[in-house]
Design an enzyme around this catalytic site. Structure first.
Site, PDB file in Angstrom:
ATOM      1  N   TYR A 140      63.062  21.092 -30.860  1.00 53.57           N
ATOM      2  CA  TYR A 140      63.650  21.542 -32.120  1.00 53.57           C
ATOM      3  C   TYR A 140      63.065  22.870 -32.609  1.00 53.57           C
ATOM      4  O   TYR A 140      63.640  23.522 -33.469  1.00 53.57           O
ATOM      5  CB  TYR A 140      63.458  20.483 -33.223  1.00 53.57           C
ATOM      6  CG  TYR A 140      64.266  19.211 -33.006  1.00 53.57           C
ATOM      7  CD1 TYR A 140      65.255  19.138 -32.035  1.00 53.57           C
ATOM      8  CD2 TYR A 140      64.037  18.082 -33.780  1.00 53.57           C
ATOM      9  CE1 TYR A 140      65.984  17.986 -31.830  1.00 53.57           C
ATOM     10  CE2 TYR A 140      64.774  16.923 -33.581  1.00 53.57           C
ATOM     11  CZ  TYR A 140      65.738  16.883 -32.602  1.00 53.57           C
ATOM     12  OH  TYR A 140      66.472  15.731 -32.414  1.00 53.57           O
ATOM     13  N   LYS A 186      59.779  12.109 -20.251  1.00 61.41           N
ATOM     14  CA  LYS A 186      60.737  12.111 -19.138  1.00 61.41           C
ATOM     15  C   LYS A 186      60.065  12.869 -17.984  1.00 61.41           C
ATOM     16  O   LYS A 186      60.558  13.899 -17.502  1.00 61.41           O
ATOM     17  CB  LYS A 186      62.032  12.788 -19.621  1.00 61.41           C
ATOM     18  CG  LYS A 186      63.192  12.710 -18.670  1.00 61.41           C
ATOM     19  CD  LYS A 186      63.805  11.320 -18.557  1.00 61.41           C
ATOM     20  CE  LYS A 186      64.928  11.325 -17.533  1.00 61.41           C
ATOM     21  NZ  LYS A 186      65.268   9.997 -17.034  1.00 61.41           N
ATOM     22  N   ASP A 218      64.651   7.019 -21.228  1.00 60.73           N
ATOM     23  CA  ASP A 218      65.895   6.263 -21.010  1.00 60.73           C
ATOM     24  C   ASP A 218      65.605   4.774 -20.852  1.00 60.73           C
ATOM     25  O   ASP A 218      66.290   3.924 -21.436  1.00 60.73           O
ATOM     26  CB  ASP A 218      66.678   6.814 -19.811  1.00 60.73           C
ATOM     27  CG  ASP A 218      65.802   7.149 -18.621  1.00 60.73           C
ATOM     28  OD1 ASP A 218      64.558   7.164 -18.765  1.00 60.73           O
ATOM     29  OD2 ASP A 218      66.337   7.393 -17.527  1.00 60.73           O
ATOM     30  N   ASP A 242      62.980  11.269 -32.628  1.00 59.69           N
ATOM     31  CA  ASP A 242      64.095  11.283 -33.572  1.00 59.69           C
ATOM     32  C   ASP A 242      65.090  10.183 -33.186  1.00 59.69           C
ATOM     33  O   ASP A 242      65.517   9.372 -34.013  1.00 59.69           O
ATOM     34  CB  ASP A 242      64.764  12.670 -33.497  1.00 59.69           C
ATOM     35  CG  ASP A 242      65.751  12.910 -34.618  1.00 59.69           C
ATOM     36  OD1 ASP A 242      65.827  12.070 -35.539  1.00 59.69           O
ATOM     37  OD2 ASP A 242      66.449  13.941 -34.577  1.00 59.69           O
ATOM     38  N   ASP A 246      65.437   6.152 -34.897  1.00 57.95           N
ATOM     39  CA  ASP A 246      66.701   5.682 -35.480  1.00 57.95           C
ATOM     40  C   ASP A 246      67.156   4.399 -34.801  1.00 57.95           C
ATOM     41  O   ASP A 246      67.664   3.482 -35.452  1.00 57.95           O
ATOM     42  CB  ASP A 246      67.794   6.755 -35.366  1.00 57.95           C
ATOM     43  CG  ASP A 246      67.903   7.553 -36.656  1.00 57.95           C
ATOM     44  OD1 ASP A 246      66.883   7.619 -37.395  1.00 57.95           O
ATOM     45  OD2 ASP A 246      68.977   8.096 -36.949  1.00 57.95           O
TER      46      ASP A 246
END
Ligand code: ATP
Length: 347
Positions: A140, A186, A218, A242, A246
């Site tokens: 970000y 990852k 994942d 993020d 959620d």
């Protein structure tokens, strides 16, 4: 004396922070804490009072405090104001000012409340995870970033100190909980992931009592749905955090149950995950649980009194078995539910 800066904000913010302050005052009685509460305008309320969301007086109050307790900010009233003075801009400035680089979001399915979770009760039972998300780096914020007619690009980039400091927060949190940390990246595809994993491994040497495991993001998304009760603390970078936070936030079954903490260099910030809920503001029916659990986190992480945090959590769990606000299918008012928490805190 611990100084707490209270930023009630907008919508249901003042209602739920009043509840959290009542619980902290009771906890102060029971545990002989010395707390002081100073109130400051923030968000839309500050735009109305001072023309900007994070006025100088609030900034000074935050800097001088040991912790910030925030309600919620924003609402349709301020949707039209210029971007540089939007309520959310105030929150970004506060986080930046105070160098808050780690966002902590617990998601807990309380005993007896498994029916609220969208998962089967046998999978939801016992879920108690804490997601530690790196908040100020990664994809970000990485440079270079940009967009032309033909392409667009962003950069996922982490320095060693950035990973080390968030890993320290996560190990420390795990050491106050069940001593299990899952680091998520990852590494099979991204260099940043490999680097993240190696840096967390190095940090682990300072925390021999905490068991560390690694997961690819994942796979982690699947595990959080199929076996969420197996995890304690999860640490990950900005974008993965993020998304996963959620995902985890739906496990308890209501927005009104989710607290958060943002920790870093300066004054730590504690706030509910939910927004200002303008649709129910001023009616005295908001669920104050998220704000009260944010006060519990404040006790654990800012006052360094985890036993106080645990006592508040216990009192919330007891109260939720007796009375519930309308969002949880009950009829209790904000004040009525808070009475039950205060009573359960005893003393
Ligand atoms: P934001 O963008 O600021 O997060 P939002 O509109 O997406 O705001 P919320 O303000 O959190 O989200 O509200 C979403 C819904 O959840 C609304 O219907 C609101 O009434 C409900 N809600 C949120 N928090 C609570 C709470 N503490 N108690 C009861 N209902 C709540």
């Amino acid at each position: 004396m611990h100084k707490i800066a209270v930023l009630p904000g907008d919508g249901i913010g003042p209602e739920v922070t009043a509840a959290a302050v009542r619980v902290l005052e009771k906890a102060a009685d029971v545990f002989s804490l010395e707390l002081s509460f100073d109130y400051f305008d923030f968000g839309g309320a500050a735009i109305d009072a001072a023309g900007e969301p994070y006025p100088e007086a609030t900034r000074r109050g935050v800097a001088a405090a040991d912790a910030v307790l925030l309600g919620a900010i924003g609402g349709p009233k301020w949707d039209g104001v210029p971007r540089e003075i939007r309520p959310e801009t105030g929150l970004l400035a506060l986080r930046k000012d105070q160098g808050l680089f780690a966002n902590l979001r617990p998601a807990r399915v309380l005993e007896g409340l498994e029916d609220l979770s969208p998962l089967k009760p046998e999978i939801a039972r016992g879920v108690d995870v804490l997601i530690v998300r790196e908040l100020t780096g990664g994809l970000y914020f990485g440079q270079p970033r940009g967009m032309s007619e033909a392409e667009a690009w962003n950069t996922m980039r982490y320095s060693k100190p950035e990973v080390e400091r968030v890993a320290r927060v996560a190990f420390e949190a795990a050491s106050k909980r069940r001593n299990k940390l899952t680091s998520v990246e990852k590494a099979n595809v991204l260099e940043v992931g490999e680097f993240w994993r190696r840096t967390v491994e190095e940090a682990a040497k300072d925390w021999p009592g905490v068991e560390l495991e690694h997961q690819y993001v994942d796979a982690m998304a699947m595990h959080l749905i199929t076996r969420p009760a197996d995890f304690d603390v999860i640490v990950t970078g900005n974008i993965f955090g993020d998304i996963l936070s959620d995902l985890a936030s739906v496990l308890p079954g209501s927005l009104g149950l989710l607290p958060s903490a943002s920790l870093g260099e300066g004054t730590p910030l504690f706030e509910p995950v939910h927004g200002s809920a303008p649709d129910i503001a001023g009616r005295g029916v908001a669920n104050p649980t998220a704000a009260i659990l944010s006060a519990a986190m404040l006790s654990t992480y800012a006052l360094e009194r985890p036993e106080v945090g645990q006592a508040i959590e216990q009192a919330v769990a007891t109260a939720l078995r007796q009375v519930r606000t309308p969002d949880l299918g009950g009829q209790a008012s904000t004040a009525g539910f808070t009475d039950a928490v205060v009573t359960a805190l005893g003393g």
